[in-house]
Motif scaffolding. Structure first.
Motif, short mmCIF file in Angstrom:
data_model
loop_
_atom_site.label_atom_id
_atom_site.label_comp_id
_atom_site.label_asym_id
_atom_site.label_seq_id
_atom_site.Cartn_x
_atom_site.Cartn_y
_atom_site.Cartn_z
N ASN A 22 0.81 -1.21 0.00
CA ASN A 22 0.00 0.00 0.00
C ASN A 22 0.85 1.26 0.00
O ASN A 22 0.51 2.23 -0.68
CB ASN A 22 -0.96 -0.01 1.18
N LEU A 23 1.96 1.25 0.73
CA LEU A 23 2.87 2.39 0.70
C LEU A 23 3.46 2.54 -0.70
O LEU A 23 3.57 3.65 -1.23
CB LEU A 23 3.97 2.24 1.75
N ALA A 24 3.82 1.43 -1.32
CA ALA A 24 4.35 1.47 -2.69
C ALA A 24 3.34 2.09 -3.65
O ALA A 24 3.69 2.92 -4.49
CB ALA A 24 4.73 0.05 -3.15
N ASN A 25 2.08 1.70 -3.50
CA ASN A 25 1.02 2.25 -4.33
C ASN A 25 0.90 3.77 -4.12
O ASN A 25 0.76 4.53 -5.08
CB ASN A 25 -0.30 1.55 -4.03
N CYS A 26 0.96 4.19 -2.89
CA CYS A 26 0.90 5.61 -2.55
C CYS A 26 2.06 6.37 -3.22
O CYS A 26 1.88 7.44 -3.80
CB CYS A 26 0.95 5.77 -1.03
N LEU A 27 3.26 5.79 -3.14
CA LEU A 27 4.44 6.43 -3.75
C LEU A 27 4.32 6.45 -5.27
O LEU A 27 4.67 7.46 -5.90
CB LEU A 27 5.71 5.70 -3.31
N GLN A 67 2.36 9.18 -6.60
CA GLN A 67 3.04 10.47 -6.53
C GLN A 67 4.20 10.56 -7.53
O GLN A 67 4.89 11.57 -7.60
CB GLN A 67 3.59 10.71 -5.12
N GLY A 68 4.44 9.47 -8.27
CA GLY A 68 5.49 9.46 -9.28
C GLY A 68 6.85 8.99 -8.78
O GLY A 68 7.83 9.06 -9.52
N PHE A 69 6.92 8.47 -7.56
CA PHE A 69 8.19 7.97 -7.00
C PHE A 69 8.37 6.50 -7.38
O PHE A 69 8.23 5.60 -6.57
CB PHE A 69 8.22 8.16 -5.49
N LYS A 70 8.68 6.29 -8.66
CA LYS A 70 8.70 4.93 -9.21
C LYS A 70 9.79 4.04 -8.62
O LYS A 70 9.55 2.86 -8.36
CB LYS A 70 8.83 4.97 -10.73
N ALA A 71 10.99 4.56 -8.40
CA ALA A 71 12.09 3.72 -7.90
C ALA A 71 11.78 3.20 -6.50
O ALA A 71 11.96 2.01 -6.22
CB ALA A 71 13.40 4.51 -7.92
N GLU A 72 11.33 4.09 -5.62
CA GLU A 72 11.01 3.67 -4.26
C GLU A 72 9.79 2.75 -4.25
O GLU A 72 9.74 1.77 -3.51
CB GLU A 72 10.75 4.89 -3.38
N ARG A 94 10.90 -0.73 -5.29
CA ARG A 94 11.62 -1.41 -4.20
C ARG A 94 10.63 -1.99 -3.19
O ARG A 94 10.77 -3.14 -2.75
CB ARG A 94 12.57 -0.43 -3.52
N LEU A 95 9.62 -1.22 -2.85
CA LEU A 95 8.63 -1.69 -1.88
C LEU A 95 7.71 -2.77 -2.45
O LEU A 95 7.35 -3.72 -1.75
CB LEU A 95 7.80 -0.51 -1.36
N PHE A 96 7.33 -2.66 -3.72
CA PHE A 96 6.55 -3.73 -4.35
C PHE A 96 7.35 -5.03 -4.33
O PHE A 96 6.81 -6.09 -4.04
CB PHE A 96 6.17 -3.37 -5.79
N ARG A 97 8.64 -4.95 -4.63
CA ARG A 97 9.48 -6.16 -4.62
C ARG A 97 9.63 -6.73 -3.21
O ARG A 97 9.61 -7.95 -3.02
CB ARG A 97 10.84 -5.89 -5.25
N ALA A 98 9.79 -5.86 -2.22
CA ALA A 98 9.88 -6.32 -0.83
C ALA A 98 8.59 -7.01 -0.41
O ALA A 98 8.61 -8.06 0.25
CB ALA A 98 10.20 -5.15 0.09
N SER A 99 7.47 -6.44 -0.82
CA SER A 99 6.17 -7.03 -0.55
C SER A 99 6.06 -8.40 -1.21
O SER A 99 5.63 -9.38 -0.59
CB SER A 99 5.07 -6.10 -1.05
N ALA A 100 6.47 -8.47 -2.47
CA ALA A 100 6.41 -9.74 -3.21
C ALA A 100 7.25 -10.83 -2.53
O ALA A 100 6.83 -11.99 -2.48
CB ALA A 100 6.89 -9.54 -4.65
N GLU A 101 8.40 -10.45 -2.00
CA GLU A 101 9.26 -11.44 -1.33
C GLU A 101 8.60 -11.99 -0.08
O GLU A 101 8.71 -13.19 0.21
CB GLU A 101 10.63 -10.83 -1.02
N ALA A 160 5.88 -3.90 -9.55
CA ALA A 160 7.32 -3.55 -9.50
C ALA A 160 7.85 -3.38 -10.90
O ALA A 160 8.56 -2.41 -11.20
CB ALA A 160 8.09 -4.64 -8.75
N GLU A 161 7.49 -4.30 -11.79
CA GLU A 161 7.95 -4.22 -13.18
C GLU A 161 7.36 -3.00 -13.90
O GLU A 161 8.04 -2.36 -14.69
CB GLU A 161 7.62 -5.52 -13.91
N GLU A 162 6.10 -2.69 -13.61
CA GLU A 162 5.48 -1.49 -14.22
C GLU A 162 6.24 -0.22 -13.81
O GLU A 162 6.39 0.69 -14.61
CB GLU A 162 4.01 -1.40 -13.81
N CYS A 163 6.68 -0.19 -12.57
CA CYS A 163 7.43 0.98 -12.08
C CYS A 163 8.77 1.13 -12.78
O CYS A 163 9.31 2.23 -12.88
CB CYS A 163 7.70 0.84 -10.58
N GLU A 164 9.31 0.02 -13.25
CA GLU A 164 10.65 0.03 -13.86
C GLU A 164 10.62 0.31 -15.36
O GLU A 164 11.67 0.38 -15.98
CB GLU A 164 11.33 -1.31 -13.54
#
Length: 103
Positions: A55-60, A63-68, A71-78, A98-102
């Protein structure tokens, strides 16, 4: 755990209200606090932490903070992967974002 659980749910409710109002920047600190509390109380591998990181990753991302966000989507996935496996819907969803952000 009960007090912490209630506290994080209050933070989450506040976050959701802010996000629904379209103010992700205002919502962000609430979810950061949830992640911090859940990490300290539940540990790095708890599935509830995966939800908060997602959810934090989605919030970021909103706001356009794709790199962060990535990272959080990947941490969540793990965390989801460790709890539920590679084929789990939540694991796959977090990896997708995570891939969409990249891109």
């Amino acid at each position: 755990h009960t007090h912490t659980h209630t506290h994080t749910h209050t933070l989450i409710h506040t976050y959701v209200v802010c996000q629904e109002l379209g103010n992700n920047a205002e919502a962000q600190p609430y979810f950061e606090k949830c992640v911090e509390i859940e990490t300290n109380v539940l540990g790095e591998a708890h599935p509830e932490l995966a939800v908060s990181k997602y959810n934090l990753a989605n919030c970021l991302l909103n706001q356009g903070f794709k790199a962060e966000a990535s990272r959080l989507f990947r941490a969540s996935a793990e965390i989801y992967r460790a709890a539920n496996g590679d084929d789990d819907e939540d694991t796959q969803d977090a990896l997708y974002w995570a891939e969409e952000c990249e891109k």
